[in-house]
Scaffold this motif. Structure first.
Motif, PDB file in Angstrom:
ATOM      1  N   LYS A  13      -0.234   9.394   3.441  1.00 20.28           N
ATOM      2  CA  LYS A  13      -0.511  10.235   2.265  1.00 20.28           C
ATOM      3  C   LYS A  13       0.827  10.741   1.738  1.00 20.28           C
ATOM      4  O   LYS A  13       1.518  11.495   2.424  1.00 20.28           O
ATOM      5  N   THR A  51     -10.629   3.823   1.499  1.00 18.16           N
ATOM      6  CA  THR A  51      -9.535   3.009   0.974  1.00 18.16           C
ATOM      7  C   THR A  51      -8.256   3.829   1.001  1.00 18.16           C
ATOM      8  O   THR A  51      -8.279   5.060   1.077  1.00 18.16           O
ATOM      9  N   GLY A  52      -7.123   3.133   0.968  1.00 20.95           N
ATOM     10  CA  GLY A  52      -5.838   3.826   0.965  1.00 20.95           C
ATOM     11  C   GLY A  52      -4.796   3.033   1.723  1.00 20.95           C
ATOM     12  O   GLY A  52      -4.994   1.861   2.062  1.00 20.95           O
ATOM     13  N   THR A  53      -3.691   3.687   1.991  1.00 18.34           N
ATOM     14  CA  THR A  53      -2.584   3.078   2.704  1.00 18.34           C
ATOM     15  C   THR A  53      -2.609   3.549   4.153  1.00 18.34           C
ATOM     16  O   THR A  53      -2.783   4.748   4.417  1.00 18.34           O
TER      17      THR A  53
END
Length: 117
Positions: free
Chosen positions: A29, A59-61
């Motif tokens: 984040k 979802t995301g990194t």
């Protein structure tokens, strides 16, 4: 379909699954990493549970951190000071609710990964 995350670690130098390899999962984040889970691979080189199951999926990194040096020490790979490969971070994005499989092919002097199925 709900998303989830799995891995599989193969020791390509020894020609077998990498049993006992510690893996950490972090959510990324902005400029910070938040540890979500720590797991260890089983006799098949997989984790006993999904790294990120559908109920926790977003979802995301993310980043998987593979503790290769400790594994190589444990299986008797001749030591170096320092080891060429010790901690292997793999940062990746998950953009849809799908099965993401991030395998690691490992040897003392190299590794490879890809989005598997």
């Amino acid at each position: 379909m709900s998303g989830y995350l799995t891995t599989h670690v193969l020791d390509t130098a020894r020609g077998c699954p990498a049993q006992g390899l510690k893996i950490e999962l972090f959510a990324i984040k902005d400029d910070s990493r938040v540890r979500i889970k720590t797991l260890v691979t089983n006799a098949d080189g997989r984790t006993d549970e999904q790294i990120l199951p559908a109920k926790s999926f977003a979802t995301g990194t993310y980043e998987l951190v593979f503790h290769a040096g400790a594994y190589l020490d444990a299986v008797g790979t001749p030591p170096e000071a320092p080891r060429f490969l010790d901690i292997i971070p793999i940062r990746f994005g998950m953009s849809e609710a799908a099965h993401y499989h991030v395998p690691l092919l490992l040897s003392p002097f190299g590794y490879s990964t890809y989005r598997g199925s």
